[in-house]
Write a protein that holds these residues in place. Structure first.
Motif, mmCIF file in Angstrom:
data_model
loop_
_atom_site.group_PDB
_atom_site.id
_atom_site.type_symbol
_atom_site.label_atom_id
_atom_site.label_comp_id
_atom_site.label_asym_id
_atom_site.label_seq_id
_atom_site.Cartn_x
_atom_site.Cartn_y
_atom_site.Cartn_z
ATOM 1 N N PHE A 1 -21.185 4.291 -12.423
ATOM 2 C CA PHE A 1 -20.575 3.284 -13.282
ATOM 3 C C PHE A 1 -19.068 3.185 -13.035
ATOM 4 O O PHE A 1 -18.498 2.090 -13.026
ATOM 5 N N GLY A 2 -18.422 4.329 -12.818
ATOM 6 C CA GLY A 2 -16.988 4.320 -12.547
ATOM 7 C C GLY A 2 -16.657 3.661 -11.224
ATOM 8 O O GLY A 2 -15.719 2.855 -11.132
ATOM 9 N N VAL A 3 -17.442 3.982 -10.196
ATOM 10 C CA VAL A 3 -17.195 3.385 -8.877
ATOM 11 C C VAL A 3 -17.459 1.888 -8.908
ATOM 12 O O VAL A 3 -16.679 1.087 -8.357
ATOM 13 N N ALA A 4 -18.555 1.479 -9.564
ATOM 14 C CA ALA A 4 -18.850 0.047 -9.664
ATOM 15 C C ALA A 4 -17.734 -0.688 -10.403
ATOM 16 O O ALA A 4 -17.298 -1.771 -9.979
ATOM 17 N N ALA A 5 -17.258 -0.088 -11.494
ATOM 18 C CA ALA A 5 -16.141 -0.707 -12.225
ATOM 19 C C ALA A 5 -14.891 -0.760 -11.356
ATOM 20 O O ALA A 5 -14.124 -1.729 -11.411
ATOM 21 N N GLY A 6 -14.695 0.269 -10.534
ATOM 22 C CA GLY A 6 -13.533 0.285 -9.646
ATOM 23 C C GLY A 6 -13.566 -0.834 -8.626
ATOM 24 O O GLY A 6 -12.530 -1.451 -8.335
ATOM 25 N N TYR A 7 -14.757 -1.118 -8.082
ATOM 26 C CA TYR A 7 -14.857 -2.228 -7.126
ATOM 27 C C TYR A 7 -14.548 -3.566 -7.809
ATOM 28 O O TYR A 7 -13.843 -4.414 -7.247
ATOM 29 N N LEU A 8 -15.077 -3.753 -9.020
ATOM 30 C CA LEU A 8 -14.804 -4.992 -9.744
ATOM 31 C C LEU A 8 -13.324 -5.111 -10.082
ATOM 32 O O LEU A 8 -12.705 -6.173 -9.910
ATOM 33 N N LEU A 9 -12.751 -4.016 -10.563
ATOM 34 C CA LEU A 9 -11.331 -4.038 -10.907
ATOM 35 C C LEU A 9 -10.466 -4.187 -9.661
ATOM 36 O O LEU A 9 -9.400 -4.809 -9.709
ATOM 37 N N GLY A 10 -10.895 -3.590 -8.529
ATOM 38 C CA GLY A 10 -10.130 -3.717 -7.293
ATOM 39 C C GLY A 10 -10.062 -5.152 -6.826
ATOM 40 O O GLY A 10 -9.008 -5.645 -6.398
ATOM 41 N N ASP A 11 -11.196 -5.863 -6.921
ATOM 42 C CA ASP A 11 -11.196 -7.278 -6.554
ATOM 43 C C ASP A 11 -10.278 -8.071 -7.483
ATOM 44 O O ASP A 11 -9.511 -8.931 -7.038
ATOM 45 N N GLY A 12 -10.338 -7.774 -8.775
ATOM 46 C CA GLY A 12 -9.441 -8.442 -9.715
ATOM 47 C C GLY A 12 -7.984 -8.089 -9.461
ATOM 48 O O GLY A 12 -7.097 -8.948 -9.603
ATOM 49 N N ALA A 13 -7.721 -6.837 -9.089
ATOM 50 C CA ALA A 13 -6.341 -6.435 -8.807
ATOM 51 C C ALA A 13 -5.774 -7.200 -7.626
ATOM 52 O O ALA A 13 -4.606 -7.609 -7.636
ATOM 53 N N LEU A 14 -6.582 -7.405 -6.608
ATOM 54 C CA LEU A 14 -6.114 -8.162 -5.436
ATOM 55 C C LEU A 14 -5.843 -9.620 -5.789
ATOM 56 O O LEU A 14 -4.877 -10.216 -5.312
ATOM 57 N N ARG A 15 -6.689 -10.196 -6.637
ATOM 58 C CA ARG A 15 -6.416 -11.569 -7.084
ATOM 59 C C ARG A 15 -5.134 -11.632 -7.892
ATOM 60 O O ARG A 15 -4.352 -12.588 -7.793
ATOM 61 N N GLY A 16 -4.903 -10.601 -8.706
ATOM 62 C CA GLY A 16 -3.658 -10.562 -9.469
ATOM 63 C C GLY A 16 -2.436 -10.415 -8.581
ATOM 64 O O GLY A 16 -1.410 -11.060 -8.821
ATOM 65 N N LEU A 17 -2.539 -9.598 -7.544
ATOM 66 C CA LEU A 17 -1.423 -9.447 -6.603
ATOM 67 C C LEU A 17 -1.142 -10.760 -5.883
ATOM 68 O O LEU A 17 0.018 -11.109 -5.631
ATOM 69 N N ALA A 18 -2.203 -11.498 -5.559
ATOM 70 C CA ALA A 18 -2.005 -12.796 -4.911
ATOM 71 C C ALA A 18 -1.335 -13.773 -5.876
ATOM 72 O O ALA A 18 -0.466 -14.559 -5.470
ATOM 73 N N ALA A 19 -1.728 -13.728 -7.157
ATOM 74 C CA ALA A 19 -1.105 -14.617 -8.140
ATOM 75 C C ALA A 19 0.374 -14.294 -8.320
ATOM 76 O O ALA A 19 1.183 -15.189 -8.609
ATOM 77 N N LEU A 20 0.745 -13.029 -8.147
ATOM 78 C CA LEU A 20 2.151 -12.631 -8.263
ATOM 79 C C LEU A 20 2.940 -12.917 -6.989
ATOM 80 O O LEU A 20 4.156 -12.732 -6.965
ATOM 81 N N GLY A 21 2.257 -13.335 -5.934
ATOM 82 C CA GLY A 21 2.939 -13.627 -4.683
ATOM 83 C C GLY A 21 3.192 -12.403 -3.827
ATOM 84 O O GLY A 21 3.919 -12.482 -2.833
ATOM 85 N N MET A 22 2.581 -11.270 -4.170
ATOM 86 C CA MET A 22 2.798 -10.046 -3.405
ATOM 87 C C MET A 22 1.866 -9.966 -2.198
ATOM 88 O O MET A 22 2.098 -9.181 -1.281
ATOM 89 N N THR A 23 0.794 -10.751 -2.199
ATOM 90 C CA THR A 23 -0.112 -10.827 -1.062
ATOM 91 C C THR A 23 -0.494 -12.297 -0.870
ATOM 92 O O THR A 23 -0.455 -13.080 -1.821
ATOM 93 N N PRO A 24 -0.874 -12.697 0.341
ATOM 94 C CA PRO A 24 -1.273 -14.092 0.565
ATOM 95 C C PRO A 24 -2.545 -14.435 -0.194
ATOM 96 O O PRO A 24 -3.461 -13.619 -0.309
ATOM 97 N N ALA A 25 -2.593 -15.660 -0.717
ATOM 98 C CA ALA A 25 -3.740 -16.079 -1.521
ATOM 99 C C ALA A 25 -5.027 -16.099 -0.708
ATOM 100 O O ALA A 25 -6.111 -15.911 -1.240
ATOM 101 N N GLY A 26 -4.932 -16.338 0.585
ATOM 102 C CA GLY A 26 -6.133 -16.444 1.412
ATOM 103 C C GLY A 26 -6.651 -15.124 1.947
ATOM 104 O O GLY A 26 -7.630 -15.115 2.693
ATOM 105 N N LEU A 27 -6.016 -14.022 1.600
ATOM 106 C CA LEU A 27 -6.443 -12.725 2.130
ATOM 107 C C LEU A 27 -7.684 -12.253 1.381
ATOM 108 O O LEU A 27 -7.612 -11.959 0.181
ATOM 109 N N PRO A 28 -8.834 -12.164 2.036
ATOM 110 C CA PRO A 28 -10.054 -11.758 1.325
ATOM 111 C C PRO A 28 -10.072 -10.263 1.028
ATOM 112 O O PRO A 28 -9.560 -9.453 1.809
ATOM 113 N N ALA A 29 -10.653 -9.924 -0.106
ATOM 114 C CA ALA A 29 -10.794 -8.513 -0.466
ATOM 115 C C ALA A 29 -11.860 -7.860 0.407
ATOM 116 O O ALA A 29 -12.875 -8.471 0.739
#
Length: 863
Positions: free
Chosen positions: A345-373
């Protein structure tokens, strides 16, 4: 009569599992605390792994280069032997002779030299969104690199003709053969739309000679160069064979080029976006230490509760001959089982949160929006292994005293806590507390970012030190409180204080975890707010301009606008400013290295002539007015890092990797607001993508502020996409939320939430294990209300001590941050985080004791 002996496997001989499970019966609360700690820890570790894995293996879409088989570029990074390579944010040029040399290879069917220039399509409402406008324009020959879209119309053949992609043409409202307005090379002009190319990638294509002129490749520092070379393989040649032939060519090695094929072609399209990928690895690395420390101590705290619940059973096993190794295995088995059940459950939540974290970083302009997780298989197992190792190590540490004690001593300690906390633990905690002070003090003389990092580390080290030295501190403080209690004190309060004194190890575990939450929260929060406030203060003090002109939709301020506004009597000065970055070798070295081998990227700005009239950088040496030609101004902190000074030569690389030796003509202090290095525009020309100015700072003549604004607004009407604003408001709007600050806040909230949840579980489990104490108090005549009152008073004292310890632990680090950044002995930021942290910790301590206490006192008393 001789009976058959009852032969049972000894512990460690095949019976560990069943016996361990029997010992775990009735310990659901403590095992749940371990499971929650493991679940949260594995989720956070997985998030870091997903972010790092994406930084290493993710690739950008090929975009407009999808039609090329291999793309050849100049190196877009500076090799750093001692660390990760530093990615270059600006486009590094390739000599034009490379195109002809590669075209002669038999494996090459077609070689196309691609150049980009500042361009944007103008619609009725302004610039049409598309590719990065700093380099959105290209020559017609680059159309073959986009993948062979169908052309409706004809290619451009005159300087005023253009071909657009279908989406851009539709947004402009122009038809083939009609007129379309463009900003090309910073100038607005009408072009005839000769064709529409049916391709998903946004394209603005002019004839090749016009593209070379607009991109500055016909003259100037980039004369005769291209941005990249796109290659099509000859008939019968595979992509791998083409790439091998290119890498084996003489011209490839002579210029140190890079050949990109397959998925890696996307890196060539946007160097800035590709440069952001290593940032993900750096972000994951910078957070991993904090996450692992917090996870380790949270898991260890939860394990201490679990082991405390089994002390009597373990002591009895020691008395009947169980070895220390068998005791460790009996403790580890159920806790590892609980951890293993929580890990999926922790690892599965980590994958979901990791994908969300990358989208958040893209929204902040710290990573390109087109970079796939990249949700690969590595982060999950790695997080599981690290969590299991943490639980195993915590089990070994928690049971160490019971396992090594003599059987008689183990039985004695199972009834009451040991009288004195372990000396090694107390000394280790004391050393860490001293080190936290030592880590904070250098902030008074170090640079701003190092001061903040030192304070953040110091607050965390202090919190860990409190966790280790906590039992000794609680015992001394509670003993002191017992002696000071007045004779008329309430018997319930006296009993609560005595309980704290007699169970210092148990109390310290909860109090130190709560203190760590307070120290970590306030230390991280105020370090970041102080850094932001210091930057804002420097910008406010250094901004002398009245108005600012920007044009983000055009990729930069239109060419000629500065000269146009300078001609007005209402304008005293107009200076262009553009952000960039440089890379230099530091003047310090790690042990065993030669000085000057530690590389560092530094934020920089490019300024035009007259910068000293619109910017006050707080120059301490030299004169900013001398900034011209091969000269440079550096901040005092950069001068220390790079081992240079006024009148000396500063060797560095520009944002596109070009080597530059420049004389230092000024040293200034306001690097938080304006970067560590300031370059003159004539030196930086040709080394910034698009060569367009990001902002135009305008100083109005005395008493002519309103007239100057009217002049600028009139000029902006002639240049669609240009925007005029007050200097301070434009600065604030351009910056928006600080991406690093937002990232730190999100990480802080995640870690604090994890810590609070784990501490709450731990406190509740500890309270539920006190059924025997509650029954004893009830047996001597105490009512349920009186018993609950004792427990609530204990909770209040724990909250008070935890808050006091957490505030004291973070006090000195934040004092040093305030002095270093703001020149005052306290940090910047709102006051509400302090009462919020105090009230939050108090609420957790109160609820996690009061609620289980009601359950304990309402259950039947066992006599």
């Amino acid at each position: 009569m001789t009976g058959t002996p009852d032969v049972r496997p000894a512990p460690g001989r095949g019976g560990d599992g069943p016996l361990a499970l029997k010992l775990a019966r009735g310990r659901a609360a403590s095992l749940a605390a371990v499971a929650v700690a493991a679940l949260g820890g594995s989720a956070l570790i997985t998030v870091g792994g997903v972010v790092a894995d994406t930084g290493v293996r993710s690739v950008l879409p090929a975009g407009r280069l999808a039609g090329a088989d291999v793309v050849v570029t100049a190196p877009q990074s500076v090799e750093v032997p001692e660390d990760l390579d530093i990615a270059l944010p600006e486009r590094a040029p390739v000599p034009g002779t490379v195109v002809d040399a590669l075209a002669e290879l038999p494996e090459v069917g077609l070689a196309v030299g691609d150049v980009g220039f500042q361009a944007a399509v103008l619609g009725e409402d302004g610039p049409v969104a598309g590719a990065d406008p700093r380099a959105a324009g290209h020559g017609w020959s680059s159309a073959s690199l986009a993948g062979g879209g169908v052309l409706t119309g004809e290619p451009p053949s005159a300087p005023d003709e253009v071909v657009l992609d279908r989406a851009s043409a539709g947004a402009s409202g122009a038809e083939v053969g009609g007129e379309v307005r463009l900003v090309a090379g910073g100038r607005v002009a009408a072009y005839r739309l000769t064709g529409v190319l049916d391709t998903p990638a946004p394209l603005i294509l002019v004839d090749d000679s016009t593209a070379a002129d607009l991109a500055g490749r016909s003259e100037g520092p980039r004369e005769g160069t291209v941005d990249l070379v796109g290659l099509h393989a000859a008939e019968g040649v595979t992509d791998a064979e083409l790439r091998s032939a290119v890498e084996a060519s003489a011209v490839f090695g002579e210029h140190g080029l890079v050949a990109l094929g397959g998925d890696r072609r996307g890196d060539a399209e946007s160097p800035g976006a590709a440069a952001a990928r290593p940032e993900l690895v750096a972000i994951a690395a910078s957070l991993s230490g904090t996450v692992l420390i917090v996870t380790g101590f949270t898991v260890a705290g939860a394990l201490s509760v679990s082991v405390a619940a089994q002390r009597r059973d373990l002591a009895l096993l020691r008395a009947v001959g169980a070895t220390p190794r068998q005791i460790r295995r009996l403790v580890a088995f159920p806790n590892l089982i609980a951890t293993a059940l929580a890990l999926p459950f922790g690892v599965a939540a980590g994958y979901l949160l990791g994908d969300g974290a990358l989208r958040g970083l893209a929204a902040l302009g710290m990573t390109p929006a087109g970079l796939p997780a990249v949700l690969g298989p590595a982060p999950g197992p790695a997080a599981a292994v690290l969590t299991l190792l943490a639980v195993w190590a915590a089990c070994a540490g928690a049971v160490r005293r019971t396992a090594r004690a003599a059987p008689v001593d183990a039985l004695a300690e199972s009834v009451a806590e040991p009288r004195a906390p372990g000396r090694a633990r107390t000394w280790a905690g004391t050393v860490l507390l001293v080190l936290s002070v030592a880590a904070s003090a250098p902030a008074l003389v170090l640079d701003a970012t190092e001061a903040v990092a030192g304070a953040a580390v110091a607050s965390l080290v202090a919190a860990v030190g409190l966790a280790l030295a906590g039992p000794a501190l609680v015992r001394r403080v509670s003993g002191f409180a017992v002696r000071l209690l007045p004779a008329r004190v309430s018997p319930l309060t006296w009993l609560a204080v005595q309980n704290l004194h007699g169970h210092s190890v148990r109390v310290a575990g909860a109090a130190s975890a709560l203190a760590m939450t307070v120290a970590f929260t306030l230390g991280q929060t105020y370090a970041q707010t102080s850094l932001s406030a210091a930057g804002d203060a420097q910008r406010a003090a250094g901004e002398k301009a009245d108005l600012v002109v920007t044009a983000p939709g055009l990729g930069g301020v239109p060419a000629g606008l500065a000269e146009e506004v300078r001609r007005s009597p209402a304008v005293e000065e107009a200076v262009a400013v553009t952000p960039t970055a440089v890379v230099g070798a530091g003047g310090f070295a790690l042990p065993g290295e030669e000085p000057g081998t530690t590389h560092m990227e530094a934020a920089a700005q490019v300024v035009g002539p007259g910068a000293q009239r619109v910017l006050d950088l707080d120059v301490v040496e030299g004169d900013l007015g001398r900034l011209s030609g091969r000269t440079v101004a550096v901040s005092a902190s950069a001068a220390r890092h790079f081992g240079t000074g006024l009148g000396e030569t500063f060797a560095f690389r520009t944002g596109d990797g070009a080597r530059v030796d420049a004389e230092v003509v000024a040293v200034y202090r306001r690097d938080l607001g304006y970067g560590s290095v300031t370059l003159p525009s004539d030196l930086a020309r040709g080394h910034v993508t698009g060569d367009a100015d990001a902002r135009l700072l305008v100083l109005a003549a005395p008493g002519q502020e309103d007239e100057a604004r009217r002049v600028l607004e009139a000029a902006a009407e002639d240049h669609p996409g240009a925007e005029v604003a007050e200097a301070g408001a434009a600065e604030e709007g351009a910056r928006g939320p600080d991406a690093a600050a937002v990232l730190n806040l999100v990480v802080l909230l995640a870690l604090v939430g994890y810590m609070v949840l784990s501490v709450a579980n731990r406190l509740a489990a500890q309270t539920l294990q006190r059924q025997g104490e509650v029954d004893a108090l009830r047996a001597i005549g105490m009512t349920p209300g009186q018993t609950r009152s004792v427990l609530r008073r204990e909770a209040a004292m724990i909250a008070l001590g935890a808050n006091a310890a957490g505030l004291l632990a973070v006090l000195f680090p934040l004092l040093c941050v305030g002095v270093a950044l703001l020149g005052r002995p306290f940090p910047a930021g709102p006051l509400w985080p302090v009462p919020a942290a105090v009230l939050g910790v108090s609420a957790v301590a109160w609820l996690c004791v009061a609620v289980p206490a009601r359950r304990l006192t309402t259950s039947p008393t066992r006599r």
